[in-house]
Motif scaffolding. Structure first.
Motif, PDB file in Angstrom:
ATOM      1  N   GLU A   1      10.059  29.787 -31.109  1.00 36.62           N
ATOM      2  CA  GLU A   1      10.841  29.908 -32.341  1.00 36.62           C
ATOM      3  C   GLU A   1      11.529  31.270 -32.424  1.00 36.62           C
ATOM      4  OE1 GLU A   1       7.572  28.895 -32.280  1.00 36.62           O
ATOM      5  OE2 GLU A   1       8.144  26.773 -32.405  1.00 36.62           O
ATOM      6  N   LEU A   2      10.818  32.327 -32.036  1.00 35.89           N
ATOM      7  CA  LEU A   2      11.418  33.654 -32.047  1.00 35.89           C
ATOM      8  C   LEU A   2      12.531  33.738 -31.000  1.00 35.89           C
ATOM      9  CD1 LEU A   2       9.995  36.926 -32.871  1.00 35.89           C
ATOM     10  CD2 LEU A   2      11.011  36.808 -30.621  1.00 35.89           C
TER      11      LEU A   2
ATOM     12  N   ARG B   1      14.358  31.368 -29.931  1.00 33.87           N
ATOM     13  CA  ARG B   1      15.465  30.525 -30.359  1.00 33.87           C
ATOM     14  C   ARG B   1      16.461  31.299 -31.244  1.00 33.87           C
ATOM     15  NH1 ARG B   1      14.391  26.137 -29.532  1.00 33.87           N
ATOM     16  NH2 ARG B   1      12.642  25.365 -30.429  1.00 33.87           N
ATOM     17  N   ARG B   2      16.015  32.386 -31.872  1.00 32.60           N
ATOM     18  CA  ARG B   2      16.906  33.209 -32.702  1.00 32.60           C
ATOM     19  C   ARG B   2      17.823  34.086 -31.857  1.00 32.60           C
ATOM     20  NH1 ARG B   2      12.391  35.681 -36.486  1.00 32.60           N
ATOM     21  NH2 ARG B   2      13.116  37.474 -35.328  1.00 32.60           N
ATOM     22  N   LEU B   3      17.501  34.234 -30.572  1.00 31.08           N
ATOM     23  CA  LEU B   3      18.275  35.104 -29.690  1.00 31.08           C
ATOM     24  C   LEU B   3      19.343  34.306 -28.953  1.00 31.08           C
ATOM     25  CD1 LEU B   3      15.257  37.089 -28.215  1.00 31.08           C
ATOM     26  CD2 LEU B   3      16.668  37.667 -30.205  1.00 31.08           C
TER      27      LEU B   3
ATOM     28  N   ALA C   1      19.274  30.485 -27.526  1.00 32.26           N
ATOM     29  CA  ALA C   1      19.184  29.395 -28.502  1.00 32.26           C
ATOM     30  C   ALA C   1      19.616  28.056 -27.904  1.00 32.26           C
ATOM     31  CB  ALA C   1      20.029  29.718 -29.732  1.00 32.26           C
TER      32      ALA C   1
ATOM     33  N   LEU D   1      14.286  43.494 -31.344  1.00 34.43           N
ATOM     34  CA  LEU D   1      13.773  42.591 -32.375  1.00 34.43           C
ATOM     35  C   LEU D   1      13.618  43.271 -33.725  1.00 34.43           C
ATOM     36  CD1 LEU D   1      10.927  40.858 -30.332  1.00 34.43           C
ATOM     37  CD2 LEU D   1      13.265  40.027 -30.728  1.00 34.43           C
TER      38      LEU D   1
ATOM     39  N   SER E   1      17.826  43.832 -37.375  1.00 34.68           N
ATOM     40  CA  SER E   1      18.161  42.742 -38.293  1.00 34.68           C
ATOM     41  C   SER E   1      19.645  42.376 -38.255  1.00 34.68           C
ATOM     42  CB  SER E   1      17.772  43.129 -39.723  1.00 34.68           C
ATOM     43  OG  SER E   1      18.478  44.295 -40.118  1.00 34.68           O
TER      44      SER E   1
ATOM     45  N   ARG F   1      23.279  41.010 -36.722  1.00 38.99           N
ATOM     46  CA  ARG F   1      23.648  39.858 -35.883  1.00 38.99           C
ATOM     47  C   ARG F   1      23.899  40.266 -34.431  1.00 38.99           C
ATOM     48  NH1 ARG F   1      29.347  39.592 -35.390  1.00 38.99           N
ATOM     49  NH2 ARG F   1      30.360  41.039 -36.823  1.00 38.99           N
TER      50      ARG F   1
ATOM     51  N   ARG G   1      21.040  39.941 -31.916  1.00 41.18           N
ATOM     52  CA  ARG G   1      20.673  38.622 -31.400  1.00 41.18           C
ATOM     53  C   ARG G   1      21.094  38.464 -29.948  1.00 41.18           C
ATOM     54  NH1 ARG G   1      22.503  33.888 -34.979  1.00 41.18           N
ATOM     55  NH2 ARG G   1      20.994  32.846 -33.648  1.00 41.18           N
TER      56      ARG G   1
END
Length: 103
Positions: free
Chosen positions: A9-10, A12-14, A18, A57, A76, A78, A81
């Motif tokens: 899940e973590l 997938r944010r990158l 993703a 991160l 935090s 964008r 990412r």
């Protein structure tokens, strides 16, 4: 914010991770690691950033580039990412402004 273990899940944010399948993200979560560095630490020390992707991160990181330019990357934001250097030159130096966590 302590991040001790990577999860699919973590990851997938990158980006571009993703787009990977659930199975591939699970495999990456097993072989990648989260590293923590205190303020003033250098996440590039002893690493060849051209051979491995590095994602911020958490925290703030000052990046210096070959042309003399400097950028502050915030975990935090964008832009965090994406791996370091994705949008241009690879940084030649990095220094943690705050405590950081990176992959």
């Amino acid at each position: 914010m302590a991040i001790d273990k990577l999860t699919p899940e973590l990851l997938r944010r990158l980006l571009p991770l993703a787009a990977f399948s659930d199975q591939r993200l699970a495999e990456l979560a097993e072989v990648c690691s989260v590293e923590q560095l205190p303020r003033r630490g250098d996440p590039l020390a002893g690493r060849d950033p051209a051979k491995a992707s590095c994602f911020l991160l958490h925290g703030e990181l000052k990046l210096s580039f070959p042309d003399g330019g400097v950028q502050v990357l915030v975990g935090s934001d964008r832009h965090a990412r994406w791996p370091l250097g994705y949008f241009g030159d690879m940084p030649v130096a990095a220094r943690a402004i705050t405590d950081i966590a990176f992959v």
